[in-house]
Design a protein around this motif. Structure first.
Motif, PDB file in Angstrom:
ATOM      1  N   LEU A 150    -125.758 -84.473 -12.759  1.00  0.00           N
ATOM      2  CA  LEU A 150    -124.291 -84.390 -12.038  1.00  0.00           C
ATOM      3  C   LEU A 150    -123.407 -84.515 -13.497  1.00  0.00           C
ATOM      4  O   LEU A 150    -123.334 -85.604 -13.985  1.00  0.00           O
ATOM      5  CB  LEU A 150    -123.928 -85.318 -11.220  1.00  0.00           C
ATOM      6  N   THR A 151    -122.245 -83.619 -13.348  1.00  0.00           N
ATOM      7  CA  THR A 151    -121.234 -83.802 -14.429  1.00  0.00           C
ATOM      8  C   THR A 151    -119.846 -84.000 -13.794  1.00  0.00           C
ATOM      9  O   THR A 151    -118.821 -84.604 -14.456  1.00  0.00           O
ATOM     10  CB  THR A 151    -121.173 -82.199 -15.199  1.00  0.00           C
ATOM     11  N   ASP A 152    -119.717 -84.041 -12.571  1.00  0.00           N
ATOM     12  CA  ASP A 152    -118.245 -84.429 -11.708  1.00  0.00           C
ATOM     13  C   ASP A 152    -118.372 -84.957 -10.477  1.00  0.00           C
ATOM     14  O   ASP A 152    -118.424 -84.396  -9.339  1.00  0.00           O
ATOM     15  CB  ASP A 152    -117.621 -82.821 -11.895  1.00  0.00           C
ATOM     16  N   VAL A 153    -118.608 -86.380 -10.564  1.00  0.00           N
ATOM     17  CA  VAL A 153    -118.918 -86.745  -9.171  1.00  0.00           C
ATOM     18  C   VAL A 153    -117.656 -87.254  -8.487  1.00  0.00           C
ATOM     19  O   VAL A 153    -117.837 -87.659  -7.334  1.00  0.00           O
ATOM     20  CB  VAL A 153    -119.900 -88.017  -9.296  1.00  0.00           C
ATOM     21  N   THR A 154    -116.458 -87.069  -8.940  1.00  0.00           N
ATOM     22  CA  THR A 154    -115.245 -87.087  -8.176  1.00  0.00           C
ATOM     23  C   THR A 154    -114.531 -85.949  -7.796  1.00  0.00           C
ATOM     24  O   THR A 154    -113.556 -85.912  -7.188  1.00  0.00           O
ATOM     25  CB  THR A 154    -114.223 -87.948  -9.160  1.00  0.00           C
ATOM     26  N   SER A 155    -115.240 -84.944  -7.862  1.00  0.00           N
ATOM     27  CA  SER A 155    -114.616 -83.835  -7.279  1.00  0.00           C
ATOM     28  C   SER A 155    -114.868 -83.655  -5.914  1.00  0.00           C
ATOM     29  O   SER A 155    -115.873 -84.416  -5.195  1.00  0.00           O
ATOM     30  CB  SER A 155    -115.683 -82.386  -7.664  1.00  0.00           C
ATOM     31  N   GLY A 156    -113.570 -83.302  -5.324  1.00  0.00           N
ATOM     32  CA  GLY A 156    -113.409 -83.347  -3.656  1.00  0.00           C
ATOM     33  C   GLY A 156    -113.797 -82.037  -3.161  1.00  0.00           C
ATOM     34  O   GLY A 156    -113.900 -81.910  -1.937  1.00  0.00           O
ATOM     35  N   PHE A 157    -114.257 -81.055  -4.112  1.00  0.00           N
ATOM     36  CA  PHE A 157    -114.612 -79.783  -3.419  1.00  0.00           C
ATOM     37  C   PHE A 157    -116.262 -79.744  -3.178  1.00  0.00           C
ATOM     38  O   PHE A 157    -117.119 -79.503  -4.082  1.00  0.00           O
ATOM     39  CB  PHE A 157    -114.493 -78.783  -4.734  1.00  0.00           C
ATOM     40  N   ARG A 158    -116.644 -80.311  -2.002  1.00  0.00           N
ATOM     41  CA  ARG A 158    -118.022 -80.313  -1.729  1.00  0.00           C
ATOM     42  C   ARG A 158    -118.651 -80.250  -0.325  1.00  0.00           C
ATOM     43  O   ARG A 158    -117.821 -80.278   0.509  1.00  0.00           O
ATOM     44  CB  ARG A 158    -118.306 -81.878  -2.192  1.00  0.00           C
ATOM     45  N   ALA A 159    -119.704 -79.704  -0.327  1.00  0.00           N
ATOM     46  CA  ALA A 159    -120.268 -79.053   0.995  1.00  0.00           C
ATOM     47  C   ALA A 159    -121.186 -80.142   1.816  1.00  0.00           C
ATOM     48  O   ALA A 159    -121.856 -80.695   0.709  1.00  0.00           O
ATOM     49  CB  ALA A 159    -120.605 -77.678   0.925  1.00  0.00           C
ATOM     50  N   ALA A 160    -121.368 -80.013   2.743  1.00  0.00           N
ATOM     51  CA  ALA A 160    -122.333 -81.005   3.440  1.00  0.00           C
ATOM     52  C   ALA A 160    -123.264 -80.181   4.465  1.00  0.00           C
ATOM     53  O   ALA A 160    -122.859 -79.094   5.261  1.00  0.00           O
ATOM     54  CB  ALA A 160    -121.950 -82.137   4.264  1.00  0.00           C
ATOM     55  N   GLY A 161    -124.402 -80.180   4.437  1.00  0.00           N
ATOM     56  CA  GLY A 161    -125.324 -79.690   5.402  1.00  0.00           C
ATOM     57  C   GLY A 161    -125.613 -80.555   6.691  1.00  0.00           C
ATOM     58  O   GLY A 161    -124.716 -81.646   6.814  1.00  0.00           O
ATOM     59  N   PRO A 162    -126.485 -80.075   7.613  1.00  0.00           N
ATOM     60  CA  PRO A 162    -126.378 -81.120   8.673  1.00  0.00           C
ATOM     61  C   PRO A 162    -126.726 -82.654   8.707  1.00  0.00           C
ATOM     62  O   PRO A 162    -126.094 -83.568   9.373  1.00  0.00           O
ATOM     63  CB  PRO A 162    -127.473 -80.351   9.505  1.00  0.00           C
ATOM     64  N   ARG A 163    -127.822 -82.931   7.835  1.00  0.00           N
ATOM     65  CA  ARG A 163    -127.951 -84.182   7.448  1.00  0.00           C
ATOM     66  C   ARG A 163    -126.809 -84.832   6.723  1.00  0.00           C
ATOM     67  O   ARG A 163    -126.608 -86.195   7.156  1.00  0.00           O
ATOM     68  CB  ARG A 163    -129.420 -84.491   6.692  1.00  0.00           C
ATOM     69  N   ALA A 164    -126.283 -84.390   5.959  1.00  0.00           N
ATOM     70  CA  ALA A 164    -125.246 -85.021   5.458  1.00  0.00           C
ATOM     71  C   ALA A 164    -124.102 -85.364   6.312  1.00  0.00           C
ATOM     72  O   ALA A 164    -123.029 -86.347   6.266  1.00  0.00           O
ATOM     73  CB  ALA A 164    -124.457 -84.260   4.061  1.00  0.00           C
ATOM     74  N   ILE A 165    -123.700 -84.269   7.136  1.00  0.00           N
ATOM     75  CA  ILE A 165    -122.656 -84.610   8.095  1.00  0.00           C
ATOM     76  C   ILE A 165    -122.951 -85.579   9.018  1.00  0.00           C
ATOM     77  O   ILE A 165    -122.024 -86.411   9.235  1.00  0.00           O
ATOM     78  CB  ILE A 165    -122.569 -83.084   9.244  1.00  0.00           C
ATOM     79  N   ARG A 166    -123.909 -85.719   9.415  1.00  0.00           N
ATOM     80  CA  ARG A 166    -124.490 -87.288  10.436  1.00  0.00           C
ATOM     81  C   ARG A 166    -124.258 -88.281   9.437  1.00  0.00           C
ATOM     82  O   ARG A 166    -124.003 -89.329  10.134  1.00  0.00           O
ATOM     83  CB  ARG A 166    -125.807 -86.948  10.934  1.00  0.00           C
ATOM     84  N   GLN A 167    -124.763 -88.507   8.279  1.00  0.00           N
ATOM     85  CA  GLN A 167    -124.601 -89.434   7.384  1.00  0.00           C
ATOM     86  C   GLN A 167    -123.110 -89.973   7.233  1.00  0.00           C
ATOM     87  O   GLN A 167    -122.691 -90.989   7.345  1.00  0.00           O
ATOM     88  CB  GLN A 167    -125.392 -89.167   6.087  1.00  0.00           C
ATOM     89  N   TYR A 168    -122.383 -88.620   6.840  1.00  0.00           N
ATOM     90  CA  TYR A 168    -120.781 -88.974   6.872  1.00  0.00           C
ATOM     91  C   TYR A 168    -119.997 -89.620   7.914  1.00  0.00           C
ATOM     92  O   TYR A 168    -119.349 -90.313   7.911  1.00  0.00           O
ATOM     93  CB  TYR A 168    -120.089 -87.894   6.247  1.00  0.00           C
ATOM     94  N   VAL A 169    -120.578 -88.983   9.343  1.00  0.00           N
ATOM     95  CA  VAL A 169    -120.133 -89.756  10.485  1.00  0.00           C
ATOM     96  C   VAL A 169    -120.228 -91.202  10.639  1.00  0.00           C
ATOM     97  O   VAL A 169    -119.452 -91.987  10.980  1.00  0.00           O
ATOM     98  CB  VAL A 169    -120.480 -88.858  11.939  1.00  0.00           C
ATOM     99  N   ARG A 170    -121.648 -91.460  10.048  1.00  0.00           N
ATOM    100  CA  ARG A 170    -121.946 -92.969  10.236  1.00  0.00           C
ATOM    101  C   ARG A 170    -121.210 -93.763   9.090  1.00  0.00           C
ATOM    102  O   ARG A 170    -121.021 -94.843   9.353  1.00  0.00           O
ATOM    103  CB  ARG A 170    -123.419 -93.026  10.169  1.00  0.00           C
ATOM    104  N   TYR A 171    -121.258 -93.224   7.829  1.00  0.00           N
ATOM    105  CA  TYR A 171    -120.430 -93.961   6.722  1.00  0.00           C
ATOM    106  C   TYR A 171    -119.810 -92.993   5.832  1.00  0.00           C
ATOM    107  O   TYR A 171    -120.291 -92.119   5.075  1.00  0.00           O
ATOM    108  CB  TYR A 171    -121.744 -94.763   6.045  1.00  0.00           C
TER     109      TYR A 171
END
Length: 248
Positions: A150-171
């Motif tokens: 990874l070269t840009d871990v502070t980028s806010g331009f990021r997408a989430a699939g179904p598992r990531a959406i559920r993870q982000y709702v939790r934390y």
């Protein structure tokens, strides 16, 4: 607004962006009919909510300013409750090009989280001094955590699939840099996968950047501290099998 398996929720966190958000929303909606825009009005004291609504976005207004982390968690909760399988963050200030949304989303074909990286041989985005050192250090550490380059871990331009959406709702923390660093560390510890795709940044339409020389030096210290906390914290991560697709 009918949500189909092809629908994408474009989450736009916005705080006092009345001069930018309308153009951003119209540009996104004009790019692809599958894109639905939810502007999270993060306690704005100007006409952000009005401009976003007039431009065709769904507007979720927070009673006071929570920061990007709180706004994004609101957006992901909305995505989960309405059955979206893909969601992507786009900043309100116009720096993220809606034409690149599809490229970032394509990364979800091979990972749970796709980051639009500004340092991948596309465009002329550059930083100098302490901020550059901090970004390189953060990228090297997060590359080891994510087990991919990874070269840009502070980028806010990021997408989430179904598992990531559920993870982000939790934390999805609201602390400084939590929306980028801490959320990514927690997702990796939960077994989610990450990839990045190159994107080019555009100049901010109105207003001034938040970082000057002194701010960049402070950014270096605060980012290293934030990453240390993220790595040490016992995050409320979820076992991978609990993140499988299920009815909202």
């Amino acid at each position: 607004m009918v949500v189909t398996p092809e629908s994408v929720l474009v989450i736009v966190p916005a705080w006092n962006e009345e001069h930018n958000v309308g153009t951003t929303v119209r540009e996104i909606l004009g790019t692809d009919d599958r894109y639905h825009v939810a502007v999270i009005d993060d306690g704005s004291t100007d006409g952000t909510a009005r401009e976003a609504r007039m431009s065709g976005a769904t507007v979720l207004s927070l009673p006071f300013n929570l920061g990007v982390g709180g706004a994004m968690r609101t957006g992901f909760t909305y995505a989960l409750r309405h059955g979206y399988q893909r969601a992507i963050q786009v900043d309100a200030d116009g720096q993220h090009n809606p034409a690149d949304i599809q490229s970032v989303l394509a990364g979800l074909d091979r990972a749970d989280i796709s980051i639009g990286a500004r340092f991948s041989d596309v465009g002329d985005y550059s930083v100098r001094g302490p901020r550059k050192w901090a970004m390189r250090f953060l990228a090297s550490v997060l590359s080891r955590v994510a087990k991919t380059q990874l070269t840009d871990v502070t980028s806010g331009f990021r997408a989430a699939g179904p598992r990531a959406i559920r993870q982000y709702v939790r934390y999805y923390p609201a602390e400084y840099l939590g929306d980028t660093l801490d959320s990514l560390v927690a997702a990796c510890h939960a077994g989610l996968t990450v990839t990045q795709v190159p994107v080019a940044m555009r100049p901010r339409r109105h207003g001034n950047p938040s970082q000057g020389p002194i701010g960049s030096a402070i950014y270096l210290l605060r980012s290293v501290f934030a990453l240390g906390l993220a790595l040490m914290r016992r995050s409320r991560v979820t076992a991978p099998e609990e993140l499988q697709e299920a009815p909202a």
